[in-house]
Design a protein around this motif. Structure first.
Motif, PDB file in Angstrom:
ATOM      1  N   LEU A   1       0.870  -1.183   0.000  1.00  0.00           N
ATOM      2  CA  LEU A   1       0.000   0.000   0.000  1.00  0.00           C
ATOM      3  C   LEU A   1       0.903   1.228   0.000  1.00  0.00           C
ATOM      4  O   LEU A   1       1.742   1.402   0.879  1.00  0.00           O
ATOM      5  CB  LEU A   1      -0.906   0.016   1.236  1.00  0.00           C
ATOM      6  N   LEU A   2       0.712   2.066  -1.003  1.00  0.00           N
ATOM      7  CA  LEU A   2       1.523   3.264  -1.203  1.00  0.00           C
ATOM      8  C   LEU A   2       0.616   4.485  -1.169  1.00  0.00           C
ATOM      9  O   LEU A   2      -0.446   4.493  -1.795  1.00  0.00           O
ATOM     10  CB  LEU A   2       2.232   3.164  -2.564  1.00  0.00           C
ATOM     11  N   LYS A   3       1.011   5.512  -0.427  1.00  0.00           N
ATOM     12  CA  LYS A   3       0.268   6.770  -0.420  1.00  0.00           C
ATOM     13  C   LYS A   3       1.246   7.921  -0.614  1.00  0.00           C
ATOM     14  O   LYS A   3       2.332   7.930  -0.035  1.00  0.00           O
ATOM     15  CB  LYS A   3      -0.496   6.942   0.898  1.00  0.00           C
ATOM     16  N   GLY A   4       0.840   8.879  -1.429  1.00  0.00           N
ATOM     17  CA  GLY A   4       1.720  10.014  -1.689  1.00  0.00           C
ATOM     18  C   GLY A   4       1.090  10.974  -2.668  1.00  0.00           C
ATOM     19  O   GLY A   4      -0.134  10.995  -2.846  1.00  0.00           O
ATOM     20  N   TRP A   5       1.947  11.774  -3.300  1.00  0.00           N
ATOM     21  CA  TRP A   5       1.479  12.780  -4.245  1.00  0.00           C
ATOM     22  C   TRP A   5       2.080  12.514  -5.622  1.00  0.00           C
ATOM     23  O   TRP A   5       3.244  12.134  -5.739  1.00  0.00           O
ATOM     24  CB  TRP A   5       1.879  14.178  -3.773  1.00  0.00           C
ATOM     25  N   VAL A   6       1.282  12.733  -6.636  1.00  0.00           N
ATOM     26  CA  VAL A   6       1.714  12.483  -8.013  1.00  0.00           C
ATOM     27  C   VAL A   6       2.669  13.583  -8.454  1.00  0.00           C
ATOM     28  O   VAL A   6       2.345  14.778  -8.352  1.00  0.00           O
ATOM     29  CB  VAL A   6       0.505  12.432  -8.965  1.00  0.00           C
ATOM     30  N   ARG A   7       3.832  13.181  -8.920  1.00  0.00           N
ATOM     31  CA  ARG A   7       4.781  14.139  -9.490  1.00  0.00           C
ATOM     32  C   ARG A   7       4.545  14.281 -10.996  1.00  0.00           C
ATOM     33  O   ARG A   7       4.499  15.389 -11.518  1.00  0.00           O
ATOM     34  CB  ARG A   7       6.222  13.693  -9.216  1.00  0.00           C
ATOM     35  N   THR A   8       4.422  13.148 -11.670  1.00  0.00           N
ATOM     36  CA  THR A   8       4.176  13.178 -13.111  1.00  0.00           C
ATOM     37  C   THR A   8       3.336  11.963 -13.497  1.00  0.00           C
ATOM     38  O   THR A   8       3.311  10.952 -12.786  1.00  0.00           O
ATOM     39  CB  THR A   8       5.494  13.123 -13.925  1.00  0.00           C
ATOM     40  N   LYS A   9       2.656  12.098 -14.643  1.00  0.00           N
ATOM     41  CA  LYS A   9       1.966  10.955 -15.251  1.00  0.00           C
ATOM     42  C   LYS A   9       2.193  11.033 -16.751  1.00  0.00           C
ATOM     43  O   LYS A   9       2.025  12.089 -17.360  1.00  0.00           O
ATOM     44  CB  LYS A   9       0.468  10.989 -14.951  1.00  0.00           C
ATOM     45  N   ARG A  10       2.599   9.921 -17.322  1.00  0.00           N
ATOM     46  CA  ARG A  10       2.806   9.850 -18.771  1.00  0.00           C
ATOM     47  C   ARG A  10       2.339   8.478 -19.245  1.00  0.00           C
ATOM     48  O   ARG A  10       2.226   7.544 -18.438  1.00  0.00           O
ATOM     49  CB  ARG A  10       4.278  10.071 -19.125  1.00  0.00           C
ATOM     50  N   GLY A  11       2.073   8.349 -20.522  1.00  0.00           N
ATOM     51  CA  GLY A  11       1.653   7.047 -21.017  1.00  0.00           C
ATOM     52  C   GLY A  11       0.964   7.115 -22.363  1.00  0.00           C
ATOM     53  O   GLY A  11       1.020   8.123 -23.075  1.00  0.00           O
ATOM     54  N   ASN A  12       0.295   6.023 -22.678  1.00  0.00           N
ATOM     55  CA  ASN A  12      -0.437   5.916 -23.941  1.00  0.00           C
ATOM     56  C   ASN A  12      -1.703   5.116 -23.678  1.00  0.00           C
ATOM     57  O   ASN A  12      -2.070   4.885 -22.516  1.00  0.00           O
ATOM     58  CB  ASN A  12       0.452   5.256 -25.005  1.00  0.00           C
TER      59      ASN A  12
ATOM     60  N   LEU B   1       2.804  24.007  -9.425  1.00  0.00           N
ATOM     61  CA  LEU B   1       4.050  23.250  -9.547  1.00  0.00           C
ATOM     62  C   LEU B   1       3.962  22.243 -10.683  1.00  0.00           C
ATOM     63  O   LEU B   1       3.658  21.078 -10.474  1.00  0.00           O
ATOM     64  CB  LEU B   1       4.368  22.535  -8.222  1.00  0.00           C
ATOM     65  N   GLN B   2       4.204  22.718 -11.869  1.00  0.00           N
ATOM     66  CA  GLN B   2       4.182  21.841 -13.031  1.00  0.00           C
ATOM     67  C   GLN B   2       5.579  21.273 -13.294  1.00  0.00           C
ATOM     68  O   GLN B   2       6.548  21.635 -12.622  1.00  0.00           O
ATOM     69  CB  GLN B   2       3.662  22.602 -14.253  1.00  0.00           C
ATOM     70  N   LYS B   3       5.661  20.366 -14.263  1.00  0.00           N
ATOM     71  CA  LYS B   3       6.943  19.698 -14.541  1.00  0.00           C
ATOM     72  C   LYS B   3       7.842  20.624 -15.365  1.00  0.00           C
ATOM     73  O   LYS B   3       8.006  20.465 -16.569  1.00  0.00           O
ATOM     74  CB  LYS B   3       6.709  18.384 -15.284  1.00  0.00           C
ATOM     75  N   LYS B   4       8.406  21.614 -14.669  1.00  0.00           N
ATOM     76  CA  LYS B   4       9.355  22.533 -15.291  1.00  0.00           C
ATOM     77  C   LYS B   4      10.157  23.176 -14.168  1.00  0.00           C
ATOM     78  O   LYS B   4       9.810  23.065 -12.986  1.00  0.00           O
ATOM     79  CB  LYS B   4       8.615  23.607 -16.099  1.00  0.00           C
TER      80      LYS B   4
END
Length: 479
Positions: free
Chosen positions: A20-31, A107-110
């Protein structure tokens, strides 16, 4: 199922098990086939990759899994097939505990400037840089207590509200409950503080030293570690209005013993941070190296952050008197070529450029400067036999200059009273302090370490506002 922190997941101890993992999303990528979600929970600078297969999660189910969102994820911890991480979580369930509007989340990915992040100090902990800084700060604070506890020191809580000015500078914040518009007045028109809450004028403390000395006269070895305040209208990278100070006081110590303890203390807490926050310091070092590339060649650091810290830990500090230090500066090519902004002469208070020259150019190691002119030091420092200097010491470190200030204290009642008169302090204002000289006084010494300066030194951060969670500076008391 019990939650496992990211730091522990990355060791692989739970590999092959559901976690079980809990936290905050830093990034999401995929298809359309798979999504990769990087999750961090603050336990480490590293994220763990969560793999969400399209067979288990529709696009609709993952629409709220955006940067900044708080999530709860269950899945199997497995060896990673990709580069950059040893383990990842194959997700079985993903629950969004708190959404983060992707259009509004700042706080975006930059890369964000440190100035911008100060404006959102309530969120900057979530960045890699500030996550690393404040984990290091936490470790250093723990190391402070550990060091003194191992040496048998008593931790003393000295008052935040005080009627004395330990520094004699007068730059103090007033504490009062009187009506700010119509305060009571005395016959001569002054504010009548006898009607105030404490019956006298009181302020926020600039130092716990004087009270610490009282405790040292009973426990022998004590230390304080708490907030201090200075109403100095200074908007520099080195000053805060609210900052933390570590101030040990030791009975039966002379100046040399004081310097030896301070050197041992500095090395101990830096070593402890290197042992327990290596990844954070390496990250901050890489950041500093990249920042350094933008500087002119002659302004670049000669050592990386790790090299600087290991250099301090592994080298004996040089000891030099103030008079010797002035002679070194006057005979330097730097002085002769007029490269110093501030004048050099016996009697000046050394400026940061002078201190850094001694450390970085001349000795090329940390330096302890002793025996300063009495006129530029505090009244409580012990007068030397020459009548011109006091048994004071400053420890100078590469990249930052003064990091510790201390002295052997004046234990001789008559001389202390004369020194107080010389700076305009009345005996009746510090009668309790003088009692420690009247009743069983002894030679004693102590020093002060500005905690934020130390955090700056260990993290390599250039601005002191970036090493305290919520900086208090002129015109700024946000959050």
């Amino acid at each position: 199922m019990q939650r496992t922190k990211v730091k522990d997941l990355l060791t692989g101890a739970e590999a092959g098990k559901d976690v079980l993992l809990k936290g905050w999303v830093r990034t999401k990528r995929g298809n359309k086939y798979v999504n990769f979600i990087a999750v961090n929970d603050g336990s480490t600078i590293n994220t763990i990759q969560v793999v969400a297969d399209a067979n288990n999660f529709t696009e609709e189910a993952l629409k709220d899994v955006t940067t900044g969102a708080a999530v709860s994820i269950t899945g199997e911890l497995v060896a990673s097939q990709g580069k950059g991480q040893a383990f990842e979580v194959q997700a079985k369930t993903i629950e969004v505990l708190g959404k983060a509007d992707p259009e509004a989340y700042p706080l975006q990915k930059k890369a964000h400037s440190l100035e911008f992040l100060r404006e959102i100090a309530h969120l900057r902990f979530r960045t890699n840089t500030f996550g690393a800084v404040f984990r290091v700060r936490n470790t250093l604070a723990f190391a402070v207590h550990r060091f003194f506890n191992e040496k048998g020191f008593v931790y003393m809580h000295t008052p935040i509200i005080t009627a004395s000015d330990a520094e004699g500078a007068g730059e103090m914040f007033r504490v009062t409950t009187l009506d700010p518009i119509n305060p009571p007045k005395t016959e001569d028109g002054q504010v009548n503080y006898s009607e105030d809450f404490f019956g006298k004028a009181t302020n926020l403390t600039v130092s716990g030293q004087l009270e610490g000395e009282l405790a040292a006269m009973a426990f022998s070895d004590i230390y304080t570690f708490g907030p201090t305040f200075r109403a100095e209208n200074s908007n520099t990278t080195r000053h805060l209005a609210e900052f933390w100070m570590i101030e040990p006081e030791m009975a039966f110590y002379d100046l040399k013993m004081n310097a030896d303890l301070a050197e041992e203390f500095i090395k101990y807490i830096i070593r402890y941070a290197l042992e327990n926050n290596r990844e954070d310091i390496e990250f901050l070092g890489q950041r500093l190296t990249e920042e350094d590339k933008a500087r002119p060649q002659n302004e670049r650091q000669e050592m990386t952050l790790l090299e600087k810290l290991e250099f301090v830990v592994n080298n004996d500090f040089e000891r030099v008197t103030y008079t010797e230090a002035i002679d070194i500066l006057l005979n330097s090519s730097h002085y002769k070529k007029k490269k110093f902004q501030y004048e050099v002469s016996w009697g000046i208070d050394l400026q940061s450029e002078h201190e850094r020259y001694l450390v970085e150019k001349h000795f090329k190691k940390p330096v302890i400067v002793t025996d300063y002119p009495k006129d530029i030091k505090a009244f409580y420092m012990r007068l030397n036999d020459d009548g011109k200097t006091v048994a004071a010491m400053d420890i100078l470190a590469p990249g930052i200059g003064e990091i510790v200030g201390g002295s052997q204290r004046e234990e001789r009642l008559e001389i202390l009273v004369e020194r107080m008169k010389g700076v305009g302090i009345h005996e009746e204002d510090l009668w309790w302090y003088l009692d420690t000289r009247r009743f069983g006084g002894c030679p004693h010494a102590g020093f002060g370490l500005g905690f934020e300066r130390m955090v700056q030194f260990v993290t390599g951060m250039g601005n002191i506002r970036d090493v305290i969670p919520f900086p208090r500076t002129p015109q700024n008391a946000e959050f």
